[in-house]
Design a protein around this motif. Structure first.
Motif, PDB file in Angstrom:
ATOM      1  N   GLY A  15      18.534  -3.549  -9.363  1.00  0.00           N
ATOM      2  CA  GLY A  15      17.545  -4.421  -9.967  1.00  0.00           C
ATOM      3  C   GLY A  15      18.080  -5.223 -11.136  1.00  0.00           C
ATOM      4  N   GLY A  16      19.267  -4.874 -11.591  1.00  0.00           N
ATOM      5  CA  GLY A  16      19.865  -5.568 -12.721  1.00  0.00           C
ATOM      6  C   GLY A  16      20.571  -6.851 -12.322  1.00  0.00           C
ATOM      7  N   ARG A  66      18.613 -14.376  -4.425  1.00  0.00           N
ATOM      8  CA  ARG A  66      19.039 -13.456  -5.490  1.00  0.00           C
ATOM      9  C   ARG A  66      20.289 -13.951  -6.223  1.00  0.00           C
ATOM     10  NH1 ARG A  66      20.808  -8.540  -4.306  1.00  0.00           N
ATOM     11  NH2 ARG A  66      21.582  -9.061  -2.211  1.00  0.00           N
ATOM     12  N   PHE A  67      21.185 -14.634  -5.508  1.00  0.00           N
ATOM     13  CA  PHE A  67      22.438 -15.118  -6.097  1.00  0.00           C
ATOM     14  C   PHE A  67      22.400 -16.636  -6.221  1.00  0.00           C
ATOM     15  CE2 PHE A  67      25.501 -11.520  -4.541  1.00  0.00           C
ATOM     16  CZ  PHE A  67      24.638 -10.574  -5.074  1.00  0.00           C
ATOM     17  N   ILE A  68      23.049 -17.140  -7.260  1.00  0.00           N
ATOM     18  CA  ILE A  68      23.202 -18.585  -7.432  1.00  0.00           C
ATOM     19  C   ILE A  68      24.657 -18.886  -7.760  1.00  0.00           C
ATOM     20  CG2 ILE A  68      22.564 -20.621  -8.764  1.00  0.00           C
ATOM     21  CD1 ILE A  68      19.887 -19.286  -9.337  1.00  0.00           C
ATOM     22  N   ILE A  69      25.257 -19.777  -6.961  1.00  0.00           N
ATOM     23  CA  ILE A  69      26.619 -20.227  -7.234  1.00  0.00           C
ATOM     24  C   ILE A  69      26.551 -21.578  -7.934  1.00  0.00           C
ATOM     25  CG2 ILE A  69      26.878 -21.324  -4.955  1.00  0.00           C
ATOM     26  CD1 ILE A  69      29.845 -20.489  -5.038  1.00  0.00           C
ATOM     27  N   SER A  70      27.397 -21.771  -8.925  1.00  0.00           N
ATOM     28  CA  SER A  70      27.427 -23.037  -9.648  1.00  0.00           C
ATOM     29  C   SER A  70      28.866 -23.325 -10.074  1.00  0.00           C
ATOM     30  CB  SER A  70      26.511 -22.987 -10.872  1.00  0.00           C
ATOM     31  OG  SER A  70      26.942 -21.980 -11.773  1.00  0.00           O
ATOM     32  N   ARG A  71      29.124 -24.580 -10.391  1.00  0.00           N
ATOM     33  CA  ARG A  71      30.468 -24.963 -10.811  1.00  0.00           C
ATOM     34  C   ARG A  71      30.409 -25.939 -11.958  1.00  0.00           C
ATOM     35  NH1 ARG A  71      33.331 -27.640  -5.763  1.00  0.00           N
ATOM     36  NH2 ARG A  71      34.814 -28.485  -7.296  1.00  0.00           N
ATOM     37  N   ASN A  72      31.460 -25.938 -12.755  1.00  0.00           N
ATOM     38  CA  ASN A  72      31.611 -26.880 -13.852  1.00  0.00           C
ATOM     39  C   ASN A  72      32.958 -27.554 -13.645  1.00  0.00           C
ATOM     40  OD1 ASN A  72      32.332 -28.110 -16.333  1.00  0.00           O
ATOM     41  ND2 ASN A  72      30.886 -26.778 -17.421  1.00  0.00           N
ATOM     42  N   SER A  84      18.606  -9.162  -9.217  1.00  0.00           N
ATOM     43  CA  SER A  84      18.002  -8.185  -8.307  1.00  0.00           C
ATOM     44  C   SER A  84      19.067  -7.475  -7.480  1.00  0.00           C
ATOM     45  CB  SER A  84      16.990  -8.880  -7.382  1.00  0.00           C
ATOM     46  OG  SER A  84      15.993  -9.524  -8.140  1.00  0.00           O
ATOM     47  N   LEU A  85      20.091  -7.007  -8.155  1.00  0.00           N
ATOM     48  CA  LEU A  85      21.224  -6.399  -7.455  1.00  0.00           C
ATOM     49  C   LEU A  85      20.819  -5.116  -6.744  1.00  0.00           C
ATOM     50  CD1 LEU A  85      23.956  -7.159 -10.081  1.00  0.00           C
ATOM     51  CD2 LEU A  85      24.116  -7.753  -7.660  1.00  0.00           C
ATOM     52  N   PRO A  87      22.372  -1.631  -4.342  1.00  0.00           N
ATOM     53  CA  PRO A  87      23.593  -0.826  -4.130  1.00  0.00           C
ATOM     54  C   PRO A  87      24.507  -1.415  -3.056  1.00  0.00           C
ATOM     55  CG  PRO A  87      21.711   0.612  -4.407  1.00  0.00           C
ATOM     56  CD  PRO A  87      21.160  -0.779  -4.354  1.00  0.00           C
ATOM     57  N   GLU A  88      23.921  -2.058  -2.065  1.00  0.00           N
ATOM     58  CA  GLU A  88      24.754  -2.628  -0.994  1.00  0.00           C
ATOM     59  C   GLU A  88      25.519  -3.874  -1.440  1.00  0.00           C
ATOM     60  OE1 GLU A  88      21.495  -1.819  -0.822  1.00  0.00           O
ATOM     61  OE2 GLU A  88      20.379  -3.267   0.403  1.00  0.00           O
ATOM     62  N   ASP A  89      25.283  -4.340  -2.657  1.00  0.00           N
ATOM     63  CA  ASP A  89      26.073  -5.444  -3.214  1.00  0.00           C
ATOM     64  C   ASP A  89      27.375  -4.933  -3.833  1.00  0.00           C
ATOM     65  OD1 ASP A  89      23.003  -6.861  -4.371  1.00  0.00           O
ATOM     66  OD2 ASP A  89      24.194  -7.523  -2.645  1.00  0.00           O
ATOM     67  N   THR A  90      27.526  -3.625  -3.900  1.00  0.00           N
ATOM     68  CA  THR A  90      28.742  -3.044  -4.471  1.00  0.00           C
ATOM     69  C   THR A  90      29.959  -3.464  -3.673  1.00  0.00           C
ATOM     70  OG1 THR A  90      27.588  -1.124  -5.378  1.00  0.00           O
ATOM     71  CG2 THR A  90      29.947  -0.885  -4.960  1.00  0.00           C
ATOM     72  N   ALA A  91      30.933  -4.049  -4.358  1.00  0.00           N
ATOM     73  CA  ALA A  91      32.141  -4.556  -3.696  1.00  0.00           C
ATOM     74  C   ALA A  91      33.087  -5.114  -4.745  1.00  0.00           C
ATOM     75  CB  ALA A  91      31.787  -5.661  -2.702  1.00  0.00           C
ATOM     76  N   VAL A  92      34.286  -5.438  -4.309  1.00  0.00           N
ATOM     77  CA  VAL A  92      35.182  -6.260  -5.122  1.00  0.00           C
ATOM     78  C   VAL A  92      34.883  -7.714  -4.761  1.00  0.00           C
ATOM     79  CG1 VAL A  92      37.556  -6.851  -5.683  1.00  0.00           C
ATOM     80  CG2 VAL A  92      36.950  -4.469  -5.183  1.00  0.00           C
ATOM     81  N   TYR A  93      34.616  -8.512  -5.774  1.00  0.00           N
ATOM     82  CA  TYR A  93      34.278  -9.913  -5.569  1.00  0.00           C
ATOM     83  C   TYR A  93      35.488 -10.786  -5.900  1.00  0.00           C
ATOM     84  CZ  TYR A  93      29.369  -8.834  -4.844  1.00  0.00           C
ATOM     85  OH  TYR A  93      28.182  -8.364  -4.324  1.00  0.00           O
TER      86      TYR A  93
END
Length: 121
Positions: A15-16, A66-72, A84-85, A87-93
């Motif tokens: 949820g964080g 839940r996720f937003i990608i952005s660039r500068n 809204s994370l 447990p299944e989002d656990t990974a190396v990104y």
């Protein structure tokens, strides 16, 4: 030489939120598409989100809303805001960018070193 350096990973409760950042450094002429991938233990690396140099974004279904990608482009950075994370989002990104270096004709793909995201239940 071009490098992608990620930051922002860590441990968070379900949820964080976390925000990942990736900065491209070196003799960069231009950056085309940028993306975030992730790899969970025992699984293949998967594409999470992409953003074109025109700002068009795409997401896998499991992170939409839940996720937003952005660039500068002034700073050569790409971020991934994750809310809204689960447990299944656990990974190396990993961040990825198609970069054309100054003095080179074509662009090539570069990868960051990866940052761990762990979501506890």
């Amino acid at each position: 030489q071009v490098q992608l350096v990620e930051s922002g990973g860590g441990l968070v409760q379900a949820g964080g939120s976390l925000t990942l950042s990736c900065a491209a450094t070196g003799t960069i002429y231009s950056i085309n598409g940028m993306a975030w991938y992730r790899q969970a233990p025992g699984k293949q690396r998967e594409l999470v989100a992409t953003i074109t140099n025109g700002g068009t974004t795409n997401y896998i279904d499991s992170v939409k809303g839940r996720f937003i990608i952005s660039r500068n482009d002034a700073k050569n950075t790409v971020n991934l805001q994750m809310d809204s994370l689960k447990p299944e989002d656990t990974a190396v990104y990993y961040c990825n960018a198609e970069i054309k270096r100054a003095g080179y004709v074509t662009a090539r793909s570069y990868w960051g070193q990866g940052t761990q995201v762990t979501v506890s239940s």
